[in-house]
Design a protein around this motif. Sequence first.
Motif, PDB file in Angstrom:
ATOM      1  N   MET A   1       0.826  -1.209   0.000  1.00 53.54           N
ATOM      2  CA  MET A   1       0.000   0.000   0.000  1.00 53.54           C
ATOM      3  C   MET A   1       0.857   1.255   0.000  1.00 53.54           C
ATOM      4  SD  MET A   1      -3.317  -0.443  -0.117  1.00 53.54           S
ATOM      5  CE  MET A   1      -4.126   0.897   0.763  1.00 53.54           C
ATOM      6  N   VAL A   2       1.984   1.208   0.675  1.00 57.31           N
ATOM      7  CA  VAL A   2       2.881   2.365   0.689  1.00 57.31           C
ATOM      8  C   VAL A   2       3.310   2.706  -0.736  1.00 57.31           C
ATOM      9  CG1 VAL A   2       5.165   3.174   1.384  1.00 57.31           C
ATOM     10  CG2 VAL A   2       3.699   2.010   3.041  1.00 57.31           C
ATOM     11  N   LYS A   3       3.610   1.662  -1.526  1.00 53.27           N
ATOM     12  CA  LYS A   3       4.009   1.880  -2.918  1.00 53.27           C
ATOM     13  C   LYS A   3       2.822   2.363  -3.751  1.00 53.27           C
ATOM     14  CE  LYS A   3       7.429  -1.876  -2.864  1.00 53.27           C
ATOM     15  NZ  LYS A   3       7.771  -3.199  -3.444  1.00 53.27           N
ATOM     16  N   ILE A   4       1.685   1.715  -3.590  1.00 53.29           N
ATOM     17  CA  ILE A   4       0.521   1.999  -4.423  1.00 53.29           C
ATOM     18  C   ILE A   4      -0.019   3.401  -4.190  1.00 53.29           C
ATOM     19  CG2 ILE A   4      -1.916   1.363  -4.733  1.00 53.29           C
ATOM     20  CD1 ILE A   4      -0.934  -1.562  -4.321  1.00 53.29           C
ATOM     21  N   LEU A   5       0.021   3.871  -2.955  1.00 52.13           N
ATOM     22  CA  LEU A   5      -0.520   5.199  -2.655  1.00 52.13           C
ATOM     23  C   LEU A   5       0.301   6.319  -3.288  1.00 52.13           C
ATOM     24  CD1 LEU A   5      -1.628   4.739   1.064  1.00 52.13           C
ATOM     25  CD2 LEU A   5      -3.105   5.077  -0.923  1.00 52.13           C
ATOM     26  N   ASN A   6       1.482   5.986  -3.792  1.00 53.66           N
ATOM     27  CA  ASN A   6       2.285   6.975  -4.511  1.00 53.66           C
ATOM     28  C   ASN A   6       1.906   7.061  -5.989  1.00 53.66           C
ATOM     29  OD1 ASN A   6       3.941   7.913  -2.375  1.00 53.66           O
ATOM     30  ND2 ASN A   6       5.179   6.062  -2.495  1.00 53.66           N
ATOM     31  N   VAL A   7       1.078   6.107  -6.465  1.00 54.31           N
ATOM     32  CA  VAL A   7       0.623   6.128  -7.855  1.00 54.31           C
ATOM     33  C   VAL A   7      -0.477   7.179  -7.996  1.00 54.31           C
ATOM     34  CG1 VAL A   7      -0.461   4.800  -9.709  1.00 54.31           C
ATOM     35  CG2 VAL A   7       1.176   3.692  -8.152  1.00 54.31           C
ATOM     36  N   PRO A   8      -0.396   8.065  -8.974  1.00 50.75           N
ATOM     37  CA  PRO A   8      -1.438   9.087  -9.161  1.00 50.75           C
ATOM     38  C   PRO A   8      -2.835   8.467  -9.252  1.00 50.75           C
ATOM     39  CG  PRO A   8       0.437   9.561 -10.565  1.00 50.75           C
ATOM     40  CD  PRO A   8       0.700   8.215  -9.955  1.00 50.75           C
ATOM     41  N   GLY A   9      -3.737   8.999  -8.462  1.00 54.20           N
ATOM     42  CA  GLY A   9      -5.116   8.525  -8.470  1.00 54.20           C
ATOM     43  C   GLY A   9      -5.442   7.508  -7.392  1.00 54.20           C
ATOM     44  N   ALA A  10      -4.416   6.910  -6.778  1.00 57.10           N
ATOM     45  CA  ALA A  10      -4.655   5.856  -5.786  1.00 57.10           C
ATOM     46  C   ALA A  10      -5.336   6.403  -4.536  1.00 57.10           C
ATOM     47  CB  ALA A  10      -3.340   5.170  -5.417  1.00 57.10           C
ATOM     48  N   ARG A  11      -4.857   7.520  -4.045  1.00 57.59           N
ATOM     49  CA  ARG A  11      -5.478   8.117  -2.856  1.00 57.59           C
ATOM     50  C   ARG A  11      -6.930   8.486  -3.144  1.00 57.59           C
ATOM     51  NH1 ARG A  11      -2.124  12.090   0.954  1.00 57.59           N
ATOM     52  NH2 ARG A  11      -0.178  10.943   1.148  1.00 57.59           N
ATOM     53  N   GLU A  12      -7.127   9.101  -4.297  1.00 61.17           N
ATOM     54  CA  GLU A  12      -8.473   9.538  -4.661  1.00 61.17           C
ATOM     55  C   GLU A  12      -9.431   8.346  -4.737  1.00 61.17           C
ATOM     56  OE1 GLU A  12      -5.585  12.621  -5.748  1.00 61.17           O
ATOM     57  OE2 GLU A  12      -5.681  10.442  -6.052  1.00 61.17           O
ATOM     58  N   ASN A  13      -8.928   7.215  -5.250  1.00 57.27           N
ATOM     59  CA  ASN A  13      -9.762   6.015  -5.322  1.00 57.27           C
ATOM     60  C   ASN A  13     -10.133   5.519  -3.926  1.00 57.27           C
ATOM     61  OD1 ASN A  13     -10.824   3.583  -6.945  1.00 57.27           O
ATOM     62  ND2 ASN A  13      -9.482   2.614  -5.446  1.00 57.27           N
ATOM     63  N   SER A  14      -9.157   5.556  -3.017  1.00 53.68           N
ATOM     64  CA  SER A  14      -9.412   5.112  -1.645  1.00 53.68           C
ATOM     65  C   SER A  14     -10.483   5.965  -0.974  1.00 53.68           C
ATOM     66  CB  SER A  14      -8.121   5.162  -0.821  1.00 53.68           C
ATOM     67  OG  SER A  14      -7.186   4.225  -1.278  1.00 53.68           O
ATOM     68  N   ILE A  15     -10.380   7.277  -1.164  1.00 49.29           N
ATOM     69  CA  ILE A  15     -11.350   8.194  -0.547  1.00 49.29           C
ATOM     70  C   ILE A  15     -12.726   8.049  -1.198  1.00 49.29           C
ATOM     71  CG2 ILE A  15     -11.962  10.626  -0.248  1.00 49.29           C
ATOM     72  CD1 ILE A  15      -8.964  11.201   0.094  1.00 49.29           C
ATOM     73  N   LYS A  16     -12.740   7.994  -2.526  1.00 47.09           N
ATOM     74  CA  LYS A  16     -14.016   7.907  -3.252  1.00 47.09           C
ATOM     75  C   LYS A  16     -14.788   6.642  -2.888  1.00 47.09           C
ATOM     76  CE  LYS A  16     -15.953   8.023  -7.942  1.00 47.09           C
ATOM     77  NZ  LYS A  16     -15.619   8.089  -9.395  1.00 47.09           N
ATOM     78  N   SER A  17     -14.094   5.512  -2.869  1.00 48.24           N
ATOM     79  CA  SER A  17     -14.770   4.243  -2.589  1.00 48.24           C
ATOM     80  C   SER A  17     -15.255   4.177  -1.143  1.00 48.24           C
ATOM     81  CB  SER A  17     -13.841   3.063  -2.883  1.00 48.24           C
ATOM     82  OG  SER A  17     -12.676   3.109  -2.083  1.00 48.24           O
ATOM     83  N   ARG A  18     -14.466   4.701  -0.212  1.00 47.45           N
ATOM     84  CA  ARG A  18     -14.885   4.661   1.188  1.00 47.45           C
ATOM     85  C   ARG A  18     -15.985   5.682   1.483  1.00 47.45           C
ATOM     86  NH1 ARG A  18     -10.073   2.464   0.915  1.00 47.45           N
ATOM     87  NH2 ARG A  18      -9.522   0.770   2.352  1.00 47.45           N
ATOM     88  N   THR A  19     -15.983   6.801   0.744  1.00 49.63           N
ATOM     89  CA  THR A  19     -17.087   7.765   0.875  1.00 49.63           C
ATOM     90  C   THR A  19     -18.392   7.114   0.425  1.00 49.63           C
ATOM     91  OG1 THR A  19     -15.614   9.641   0.491  1.00 49.63           O
ATOM     92  CG2 THR A  19     -17.962  10.014   0.130  1.00 49.63           C
ATOM     93  N   LYS A  20     -18.320   6.408  -0.695  1.00 47.88           N
ATOM     94  CA  LYS A  20     -19.488   5.695  -1.213  1.00 47.88           C
ATOM     95  C   LYS A  20     -19.929   4.596  -0.246  1.00 47.88           C
ATOM     96  CE  LYS A  20     -21.013   3.339  -5.462  1.00 47.88           C
ATOM     97  NZ  LYS A  20     -22.048   4.330  -5.866  1.00 47.88           N
ATOM     98  N   LEU A  21     -18.944   3.933   0.351  1.00 52.34           N
ATOM     99  CA  LEU A  21     -19.242   2.863   1.303  1.00 52.34           C
ATOM    100  C   LEU A  21     -19.955   3.406   2.539  1.00 52.34           C
ATOM    101  CD1 LEU A  21     -18.841  -0.122   2.224  1.00 52.34           C
ATOM    102  CD2 LEU A  21     -16.698   0.617   3.266  1.00 52.34           C
ATOM    103  N   VAL A  22     -19.419   4.472   3.128  1.00 55.65           N
ATOM    104  CA  VAL A  22     -20.024   5.048   4.335  1.00 55.65           C
ATOM    105  C   VAL A  22     -21.446   5.520   4.040  1.00 55.65           C
ATOM    106  CG1 VAL A  22     -19.900   6.942   5.999  1.00 55.65           C
ATOM    107  CG2 VAL A  22     -17.824   5.687   5.390  1.00 55.65           C
ATOM    108  N   LYS A  23     -21.651   6.156   2.883  1.00 51.79           N
ATOM    109  CA  LYS A  23     -22.986   6.618   2.501  1.00 51.79           C
ATOM    110  C   LYS A  23     -23.965   5.447   2.401  1.00 51.79           C
ATOM    111  CE  LYS A  23     -25.335   9.418  -1.029  1.00 51.79           C
ATOM    112  NZ  LYS A  23     -26.341   8.452  -1.491  1.00 51.79           N
ATOM    113  N   ALA A  24     -23.505   4.356   1.791  1.00 54.49           N
ATOM    114  CA  ALA A  24     -24.360   3.176   1.632  1.00 54.49           C
ATOM    115  C   ALA A  24     -24.680   2.525   2.976  1.00 54.49           C
ATOM    116  CB  ALA A  24     -23.686   2.171   0.706  1.00 54.49           C
TER     117      ALA A  24
END
Length: 232
Positions: A181-204
Amino acid sequence: MVKINPIKRVTLTEQVLEQVASWITSNELKPGDKLPNERLLAEEFGVNRGRIRESLRALALIGLITIKPGEGSFVSGKESVLPAETILWMYHNEVNNLEEVYAARKLIESEVYLEAAERMTEDEIKVIDDILKDLKKVPKTNAEEFQRLLDDFDLYMGSCSGNKIYNKLMQTIVHLRHQSMVKILNVPGARENSIKSRTKLVKAVKEKNLEEVKKAIELNFSGAKRFYKQNI
């Protein structure tokens, strides 16, 4: 005081370990109970204190006891967190296989999320909502804090699943995925994906909508798969 059977062969640390472990697993010693000190254990078992110390360290490594410097050794709570060192030792050959880590993540995290979503109380939902809010505030330069909050989010979901096995499995996967995860979070868009999916999860979860929970899980892992591929 529990009954101690003297150990006659002084080189068998494993026998000391097994006997102490049996006191704990049979509930002769309960969570929070303090073990006799090293000197007393050594005298009763008939071994030197080095053997006792080795046994206690091994018991601490597998999470059965907690060693508190200056206080002694105590039986761990039944819901105690698995030590990271234990998990990494168990899977040291697999931890760098990103394809296998991804497959294990998808299997375990998906089931934990679904189970937790069905059971979470309003108070528990507020906790993950607060973690998510903190996650969104983390500066892009602070990868360590972002990773810590992701771990907190998923570990809390595991504790809310109501399933002790799922909870332990989530603890395991969080430790196993850390390096990748340390490596992956440095890839552009990875953080945004983590936030977007968990925002959707919490809403659901708030809406008690399991179909949307499933979509949020799929969003998380379809995105994560792309980022994993870039690091393989």
